[in-house]
Structure formats: structure tokens, C-alpha cells
Enzyme design. Sequence first.
Site, mmCIF file in Angstrom:
data_model
loop_
_atom_site.group_PDB
_atom_site.id
_atom_site.type_symbol
_atom_site.label_atom_id
_atom_site.label_comp_id
_atom_site.label_asym_id
_atom_site.label_seq_id
_atom_site.Cartn_x
_atom_site.Cartn_y
_atom_site.Cartn_z
ATOM 1 N N GLU A 278 -6.632 -2.095 29.033
ATOM 2 C CA GLU A 278 -6.940 -3.468 28.612
ATOM 3 C C GLU A 278 -8.401 -3.629 28.159
ATOM 4 O O GLU A 278 -8.934 -4.737 28.129
ATOM 5 C CB GLU A 278 -6.651 -4.440 29.759
ATOM 6 C CG GLU A 278 -5.190 -4.484 30.150
ATOM 7 C CD GLU A 278 -4.949 -5.430 31.305
ATOM 8 O OE1 GLU A 278 -5.023 -6.650 31.089
ATOM 9 O OE2 GLU A 278 -4.693 -4.954 32.422
ATOM 10 N N SER B 123 -1.568 -7.421 31.247
ATOM 11 C CA SER B 123 -1.456 -7.773 29.819
ATOM 12 C C SER B 123 -0.147 -7.314 29.194
ATOM 13 O O SER B 123 -0.071 -7.067 27.999
ATOM 14 C CB SER B 123 -2.627 -7.166 29.017
ATOM 15 O OG SER B 123 -3.794 -7.885 29.265
ATOM 16 N N TYR C 9 -2.084 -11.875 22.624
ATOM 17 C CA TYR C 9 -3.387 -11.641 22.005
ATOM 18 C C TYR C 9 -3.412 -11.612 20.481
ATOM 19 O O TYR C 9 -4.464 -11.703 19.889
ATOM 20 C CB TYR C 9 -3.973 -10.328 22.534
ATOM 21 C CG TYR C 9 -4.101 -10.333 24.032
ATOM 22 C CD1 TYR C 9 -4.980 -11.207 24.671
ATOM 23 C CD2 TYR C 9 -3.328 -9.492 24.814
ATOM 24 C CE1 TYR C 9 -5.084 -11.230 26.048
ATOM 25 C CE2 TYR C 9 -3.431 -9.502 26.198
ATOM 26 C CZ TYR C 9 -4.311 -10.370 26.810
ATOM 27 O OH TYR C 9 -4.412 -10.404 28.179
ATOM 28 N N ARG D 21 -4.619 -16.438 38.437
ATOM 29 C CA ARG D 21 -3.493 -17.066 37.759
ATOM 30 C C ARG D 21 -2.206 -16.492 38.316
ATOM 31 O O ARG D 21 -2.116 -15.295 38.579
ATOM 32 C CB ARG D 21 -3.589 -16.720 36.270
ATOM 33 C CG ARG D 21 -3.346 -17.864 35.315
ATOM 34 C CD ARG D 21 -3.317 -17.368 33.894
ATOM 35 N NE ARG D 21 -2.221 -16.423 33.717
ATOM 36 C CZ ARG D 21 -2.301 -15.314 33.008
ATOM 37 N NH1 ARG D 21 -3.419 -14.979 32.409
ATOM 38 N NH2 ARG D 21 -1.258 -14.515 32.909
ATOM 39 N N ASP E 127 1.901 -16.178 37.554
ATOM 40 C CA ASP E 127 2.930 -16.342 36.531
ATOM 41 C C ASP E 127 4.296 -16.536 37.188
ATOM 42 O O ASP E 127 4.601 -15.892 38.196
ATOM 43 C CB ASP E 127 2.976 -15.115 35.615
ATOM 44 C CG ASP E 127 1.659 -14.913 34.870
ATOM 45 O OD1 ASP E 127 0.924 -15.895 34.705
ATOM 46 O OD2 ASP E 127 1.378 -13.771 34.449
ATOM 47 N N GLU F 256 4.095 -12.638 39.068
ATOM 48 C CA GLU F 256 2.955 -11.856 39.544
ATOM 49 C C GLU F 256 1.704 -12.703 39.707
ATOM 50 O O GLU F 256 1.639 -13.838 39.233
ATOM 51 C CB GLU F 256 2.672 -10.692 38.594
ATOM 52 C CG GLU F 256 2.327 -11.126 37.183
ATOM 53 C CD GLU F 256 2.161 -9.921 36.263
ATOM 54 O OE1 GLU F 256 1.024 -9.457 36.104
ATOM 55 O OE2 GLU F 256 3.169 -9.456 35.698
ATOM 56 N N ASN G 70 -2.465 -12.632 39.034
ATOM 57 C CA ASN G 70 -3.549 -11.981 38.277
ATOM 58 C C ASN G 70 -4.888 -12.408 38.867
ATOM 59 O O ASN G 70 -5.176 -13.602 38.925
ATOM 60 C CB ASN G 70 -3.509 -12.431 36.807
ATOM 61 C CG ASN G 70 -2.170 -12.150 36.171
ATOM 62 O OD1 ASN G 70 -1.885 -11.033 35.783
ATOM 63 N ND2 ASN G 70 -1.331 -13.170 36.067
ATOM 64 N N GLY H 47 -7.388 -13.183 31.675
ATOM 65 C CA GLY H 47 -8.152 -13.230 30.434
ATOM 66 C C GLY H 47 -9.039 -14.465 30.345
ATOM 67 O O GLY H 47 -8.702 -15.537 30.826
#
Length: 306
Positions: free
Chosen positions: A21, A150, A216, A255, A257, A270, A272, A276
Amino acid sequence: MTQQNAQFGKVAVLLGGNSAEREVSLRSGQAVLNALQNAGVDAIAFDPKNRSLWELKELNIDRVFIALHGRGGEDGTVQGALEFMNLPYTGSNVLGSALAMDKVRCKHLFKSAGLSTAPYAVVDAKKGFDAKAIMDEFKKVMVKPSHEGSSIGMAQASTAQELEDALTHAFKFDSQVLVEQWITGREFTVTVLGDEVQPVIEMTTPNGFYDYQAKYQSNTTQYHCPADLSAQDTQCIQAMSLEAFELVGASGWGRVDAMQDEQGNFYLLEVNTVPGMTEKSLVPMAAKANGATFEQLVIRILEQTL
């Protein structure tokens, strides 16, 4: 430097690194660096790809903003090194980072704590697998390397052959791979800042799922913030996300998800711990919906190191 931001001393923004990443991390780190400098913080960029972390001591760094994504930056490795050097840093500690990065162990934790998550199987490169048996049980699956972020190395599969191909690809990134029952439904993410949850974001993409390209590179991904959910559903997903965040030992910011199936049930995907921070990223979007500018968000994350 403003008087208020002199309290931070000299800050290093860790960015880049060696993970898959790297490119995203360079963008995140640059955005964070610009925001800190605009806010009057004495901040520099530091890419550990070709530099020793010990240089942080030689540079008289007071604290570190971690904008490294993926292995090395998000898995407890750099956190452990900074602890050893007595340097305060942003985000989760060693254990929280390591657990959140490990999708397989996260799933085990969610399941044991009774949190809703999709049924799954774990495939180990060394032990072999029966693709047909897995597909007979799940019908359609999502394949995820255990330690990548990612959406790297991820793929969907509807047949035993597709699963074998997806696993072969995933094994290039990890020896342990999570095979998760496919959920047809809506994709959401919930930002946690300190111990507060931010407005829920829904992501919609024509890509089949919210993959690397959708995250992205695409202009077709749409974001809805706050998400179009009832007050009850909003409260449900936010509470579930905060519980998952704390369960894996994550702290500071991050974060979570999740998905909602066609019957309205939520499932955790998951956690994070270094999401990002590019201009397209979700954490700044959620903070903005809560009235915070990107600069204010970055300062708030850094304040947690004081």
C-alpha cells in the site's frame, strides 16, 4: 508556529514504507503533512523505506503521526519500535494494531464475542484445501489475504475453479487467507475518533465490490454521508462498530467496515487502525459531515499523543 501548536514540538509524519500500500500511504502522508504545516505544526515527512527509525532520535522528533498503511505500519511493527524509543505516536498500540491487521483473528474475536459477522473458512497455504467443499458450503465467497489492506489480493469466487485461482493469487500476499461467505447488500464504514463514532458512510460502486480500483482510481464510486439509514439502523451499526473497535484493542482513531444484507442484518467486515487520509478518503469525509475540517481532524488525531 502558533502558540497552541508549539505543544506538539517536532512531528514526523511516517509515510510510504515497504508495504503493498506504499503509493496510497505516500498520498495520505503528504495530505497529513500539508495539514499539519498549515496548522503551524513543525512537521517533516519521514519515509522508513530507506531510512532507519533511529534517525527520528537524531532529528530530535517529539512525536510521530503514523500514515503508513499495511504491513510494517499498521500491524504493530512500527508501533513496537516507537514504544522502544519512547516516542509517542498516533493511533492504536502494538496489540490493537496487530490484531486489527489480522483478518482471521478478528473474525475469531467477533464470533467469540457474539458480534454479527459473515460465516467463514480459513485456508492455510501449507495445509492444502478442498475448494469444492468450501463452495458447496458457501455457494459464493469473498477471498481476502489475512494481513493486507486496501482490498489488495481480494477476489470473489462462485465456482471451485474461481476459488482455486483466487486463493493462488491471495497466497502471493499471505500464507493465511480468509474465505468469507458472500453478502449481497449495502457497504458501510464507520469512523471512530477517540471514543466517539462519526456519521456513517455508504459506498456504492459498479465494480461488484468496493475494491482497490473503486477506492483509489475510480470516478464512478459514490459516497453517501450520512448514509440513508433509519435512526435505529444508524445507532445499531455505530454501536456495533465501536464495540468491534474496542474488542480488538484499537484506540485513538480508525474505521470499521460493515455490510447490511437484503434482509436488513448488519455484518462486521474489519477494523482499520491507519485508514487512508487522502482527499478521496472516508475518515475526512465523516469528520467533515460532523463539522470538522481536514486540518482540525489531523490536529485532533495528533492531540491524542499528548
